[in-house]
Design a protein around this motif. Structure first.
Motif, PDB file in Angstrom:
ATOM      1  N   VAL A   8       0.794  -1.073   0.051  1.00  0.00           N
ATOM      2  CA  VAL A   8      -0.132   0.060  -0.026  1.00  0.00           C
ATOM      3  C   VAL A   8       0.724   1.228   0.051  1.00  0.00           C
ATOM      4  O   VAL A   8       1.789   1.351   0.903  1.00  0.00           O
ATOM      5  N   THR A   9       0.683   2.098  -0.984  1.00  0.00           N
ATOM      6  CA  THR A   9       1.159   3.270  -0.910  1.00  0.00           C
ATOM      7  C   THR A   9       0.439   4.287  -1.078  1.00  0.00           C
ATOM      8  O   THR A   9      -0.652   4.605  -2.066  1.00  0.00           O
ATOM      9  N   THR A  10       0.412   5.530  -0.208  1.00  0.00           N
ATOM     10  CA  THR A  10      -0.312   6.786  -0.217  1.00  0.00           C
ATOM     11  C   THR A  10       0.489   7.899  -0.198  1.00  0.00           C
ATOM     12  O   THR A  10       1.667   8.112   0.398  1.00  0.00           O
ATOM     13  N   ARG A  11      -0.001   8.612  -1.227  1.00  0.00           N
ATOM     14  CA  ARG A  11       0.888   9.860  -1.565  1.00  0.00           C
ATOM     15  C   ARG A  11       0.214  11.144  -1.636  1.00  0.00           C
ATOM     16  O   ARG A  11      -0.928  11.185  -2.129  1.00  0.00           O
ATOM     17  N   ARG A  12       0.528  12.072  -0.898  1.00  0.00           N
ATOM     18  CA  ARG A  12      -0.122  13.482  -0.981  1.00  0.00           C
ATOM     19  C   ARG A  12       0.585  14.087  -2.493  1.00  0.00           C
ATOM     20  O   ARG A  12       2.016  13.947  -2.574  1.00  0.00           O
ATOM     21  N   LEU A  13       0.038  14.547  -3.048  1.00  0.00           N
ATOM     22  CA  LEU A  13       0.196  14.971  -4.563  1.00  0.00           C
ATOM     23  C   LEU A  13       0.690  16.624  -4.640  1.00  0.00           C
ATOM     24  O   LEU A  13      -0.279  17.413  -3.733  1.00  0.00           O
ATOM     25  N   ARG A  14       1.363  17.138  -5.268  1.00  0.00           N
ATOM     26  CA  ARG A  14       1.265  18.611  -5.335  1.00  0.00           C
ATOM     27  C   ARG A  14       0.153  19.141  -6.097  1.00  0.00           C
ATOM     28  O   ARG A  14      -0.459  18.211  -7.000  1.00  0.00           O
ATOM     29  N   PRO A  15      -0.433  20.364  -5.855  1.00  0.00           N
ATOM     30  CA  PRO A  15      -1.461  20.800  -6.621  1.00  0.00           C
ATOM     31  C   PRO A  15      -1.427  20.675  -7.898  1.00  0.00           C
ATOM     32  O   PRO A  15      -0.415  20.774  -8.757  1.00  0.00           O
ATOM     33  N   ASP A  16      -2.741  20.279  -8.668  1.00  0.00           N
ATOM     34  CA  ASP A  16      -2.997  20.383 -10.004  1.00  0.00           C
ATOM     35  C   ASP A  16      -2.068  19.423 -10.867  1.00  0.00           C
ATOM     36  O   ASP A  16      -1.684  19.579 -11.950  1.00  0.00           O
ATOM     37  N   THR A  17      -1.500  18.143 -10.135  1.00  0.00           N
ATOM     38  CA  THR A  17      -0.761  17.131 -10.840  1.00  0.00           C
ATOM     39  C   THR A  17      -1.188  15.742 -10.961  1.00  0.00           C
ATOM     40  O   THR A  17      -0.383  15.015 -11.561  1.00  0.00           O
ATOM     41  N   LEU A  18      -2.507  15.416 -10.679  1.00  0.00           N
ATOM     42  CA  LEU A  18      -3.080  14.268 -10.603  1.00  0.00           C
ATOM     43  C   LEU A  18      -3.038  13.615 -12.071  1.00  0.00           C
ATOM     44  O   LEU A  18      -2.480  12.496 -12.293  1.00  0.00           O
ATOM     45  N   GLU A  19      -3.337  14.272 -13.164  1.00  0.00           N
ATOM     46  CA  GLU A  19      -3.548  13.818 -14.379  1.00  0.00           C
ATOM     47  C   GLU A  19      -1.832  13.466 -14.824  1.00  0.00           C
ATOM     48  O   GLU A  19      -1.500  12.516 -15.162  1.00  0.00           O
ATOM     49  N   ALA A  20      -0.913  14.170 -14.645  1.00  0.00           N
ATOM     50  CA  ALA A  20       0.572  14.071 -14.944  1.00  0.00           C
ATOM     51  C   ALA A  20       1.045  12.740 -14.094  1.00  0.00           C
ATOM     52  O   ALA A  20       1.554  12.119 -14.629  1.00  0.00           O
ATOM     53  N   PHE A  21       0.604  12.809 -12.834  1.00  0.00           N
ATOM     54  CA  PHE A  21       1.154  11.688 -12.040  1.00  0.00           C
ATOM     55  C   PHE A  21       0.593  10.377 -12.529  1.00  0.00           C
ATOM     56  O   PHE A  21       1.428   9.463 -12.551  1.00  0.00           O
ATOM     57  N   GLU A  22      -0.639  10.332 -12.852  1.00  0.00           N
ATOM     58  CA  GLU A  22      -1.215   9.057 -13.472  1.00  0.00           C
ATOM     59  C   GLU A  22      -0.763   8.566 -14.735  1.00  0.00           C
ATOM     60  O   GLU A  22      -0.449   7.312 -14.859  1.00  0.00           O
ATOM     61  N   PRO A  68      13.570  -0.821 -13.258  1.00  0.00           N
ATOM     62  CA  PRO A  68      12.302  -0.298 -13.848  1.00  0.00           C
ATOM     63  C   PRO A  68      11.549   0.586 -12.854  1.00  0.00           C
ATOM     64  O   PRO A  68      11.026   1.597 -12.894  1.00  0.00           O
ATOM     65  N   GLU A  69      11.671   0.013 -11.483  1.00  0.00           N
ATOM     66  CA  GLU A  69      10.807   0.577 -10.534  1.00  0.00           C
ATOM     67  C   GLU A  69      11.394   1.883  -9.938  1.00  0.00           C
ATOM     68  O   GLU A  69      10.750   3.033  -9.807  1.00  0.00           O
ATOM     69  N   ALA A  70      12.896   1.853  -9.767  1.00  0.00           N
ATOM     70  CA  ALA A  70      13.515   2.743  -9.466  1.00  0.00           C
ATOM     71  C   ALA A  70      13.377   4.025 -10.670  1.00  0.00           C
ATOM     72  O   ALA A  70      13.053   5.238 -10.389  1.00  0.00           O
ATOM     73  N   GLN A  71      13.385   3.811 -11.934  1.00  0.00           N
ATOM     74  CA  GLN A  71      12.934   4.911 -13.139  1.00  0.00           C
ATOM     75  C   GLN A  71      11.627   5.502 -12.911  1.00  0.00           C
ATOM     76  O   GLN A  71      11.200   6.323 -13.218  1.00  0.00           O
ATOM     77  N   ARG A  72      10.593   4.410 -12.512  1.00  0.00           N
ATOM     78  CA  ARG A  72       9.351   4.906 -12.534  1.00  0.00           C
ATOM     79  C   ARG A  72       9.159   5.840 -11.350  1.00  0.00           C
ATOM     80  O   ARG A  72       8.266   7.020 -11.416  1.00  0.00           O
ATOM     81  N   ARG A  73       9.799   5.529  -9.886  1.00  0.00           N
ATOM     82  CA  ARG A  73       9.712   6.290  -8.831  1.00  0.00           C
ATOM     83  C   ARG A  73      10.450   7.716  -9.149  1.00  0.00           C
ATOM     84  O   ARG A  73       9.756   8.901  -8.689  1.00  0.00           O
ATOM     85  N   ALA A  74      11.347   7.734  -9.806  1.00  0.00           N
ATOM     86  CA  ALA A  74      12.053   8.925 -10.040  1.00  0.00           C
ATOM     87  C   ALA A  74      11.125   9.974 -11.205  1.00  0.00           C
ATOM     88  O   ALA A  74      11.046  11.131 -11.054  1.00  0.00           O
ATOM     89  N   ALA A  75      10.427   9.155 -12.061  1.00  0.00           N
ATOM     90  CA  ALA A  75       9.346   9.908 -13.021  1.00  0.00           C
ATOM     91  C   ALA A  75       8.226  10.550 -12.128  1.00  0.00           C
ATOM     92  O   ALA A  75       7.777  11.362 -12.496  1.00  0.00           O
ATOM     93  N   LEU A  76       7.711   9.736 -11.021  1.00  0.00           N
ATOM     94  CA  LEU A  76       6.811  10.151 -10.130  1.00  0.00           C
ATOM     95  C   LEU A  76       7.073  11.302  -9.132  1.00  0.00           C
ATOM     96  O   LEU A  76       6.166  12.108  -8.930  1.00  0.00           O
ATOM     97  N   ALA A  77       8.387  11.534  -8.674  1.00  0.00           N
ATOM     98  CA  ALA A  77       8.832  12.306  -7.679  1.00  0.00           C
ATOM     99  C   ALA A  77       8.455  13.796  -7.941  1.00  0.00           C
ATOM    100  O   ALA A  77       8.093  14.270  -6.950  1.00  0.00           O
ATOM    101  N   PRO A  78       8.571  14.249  -9.054  1.00  0.00           N
ATOM    102  CA  PRO A  78       8.087  15.618  -9.430  1.00  0.00           C
ATOM    103  C   PRO A  78       6.852  16.087  -9.024  1.00  0.00           C
ATOM    104  O   PRO A  78       6.375  17.136  -8.604  1.00  0.00           O
ATOM    105  N   TYR A  79       5.906  15.047  -8.870  1.00  0.00           N
ATOM    106  CA  TYR A  79       4.294  15.242  -8.603  1.00  0.00           C
ATOM    107  C   TYR A  79       4.199  14.925  -7.148  1.00  0.00           C
ATOM    108  O   TYR A  79       2.935  15.355  -6.562  1.00  0.00           O
ATOM    109  N   VAL A  80       4.993  14.336  -6.288  1.00  0.00           N
ATOM    110  CA  VAL A  80       4.669  13.837  -4.958  1.00  0.00           C
ATOM    111  C   VAL A  80       5.273  14.694  -3.929  1.00  0.00           C
ATOM    112  O   VAL A  80       6.455  14.951  -3.998  1.00  0.00           O
ATOM    113  N   ALA A  81       4.427  15.348  -2.904  1.00  0.00           N
ATOM    114  CA  ALA A  81       4.955  16.004  -1.920  1.00  0.00           C
ATOM    115  C   ALA A  81       5.123  15.231  -0.604  1.00  0.00           C
ATOM    116  O   ALA A  81       6.140  15.619   0.160  1.00  0.00           O
TER     117      ALA A  81
END
Length: 98
Positions: A8-22, A68-81
């Motif tokens: 289970v992972t719960t992330r608080r996202l930066r404002p207005d980034t849900l679509e880019a995060f997905e 691949p998971e490290a790369q995916r997490r790096a791609a998500l990082a800009p959207y995660v607070a």
């Protein structure tokens, strides 16, 4: 009831980034041992919880340690607070029929 292995992972996202995060979330390649995955988000789009079901704790650990998971997490990082995550064992609860 069958024991299940869940990450289970719960992330608080930066404002207005849900679509880019997905868009960045989709794993590639699809992880070995991953049975099912669900995403649940708050009404305001600021928090998202992912629940994934695995064949075993070892399968989940292998994916978590993969490149691949490290790369995916790096791609998500800009959207995660903020992020919280954990691995659980459990089973389905019996719900009485009404």
């Amino acid at each position: 009831m069958e024991e299940q292995f869940v990450w289970v992972t719960t992330r608080r996202l930066r404002p207005d980034t849900l679509e880019a995060f997905e868009r960045a979330w989709q794993p590639d390649p699809y992880p070995k041992g991953l049975r099912r995955a669900f995403a649940y988000w708050s009404e305001d789009g600021q928090e998202i919880t992912g629940v994934s079901f695995w064949d075993s704790e070892e399968a989940c650990d292998a994916w978590r340690a993969s490149e691949p998971e490290a790369q995916r997490r790096a791609a998500l990082a800009p959207y995660v607070a903020e992020e919280r995550e954990g691995f659980y064992r459990g089973r389905e609860l019996a719900v009485p029929q009404r």
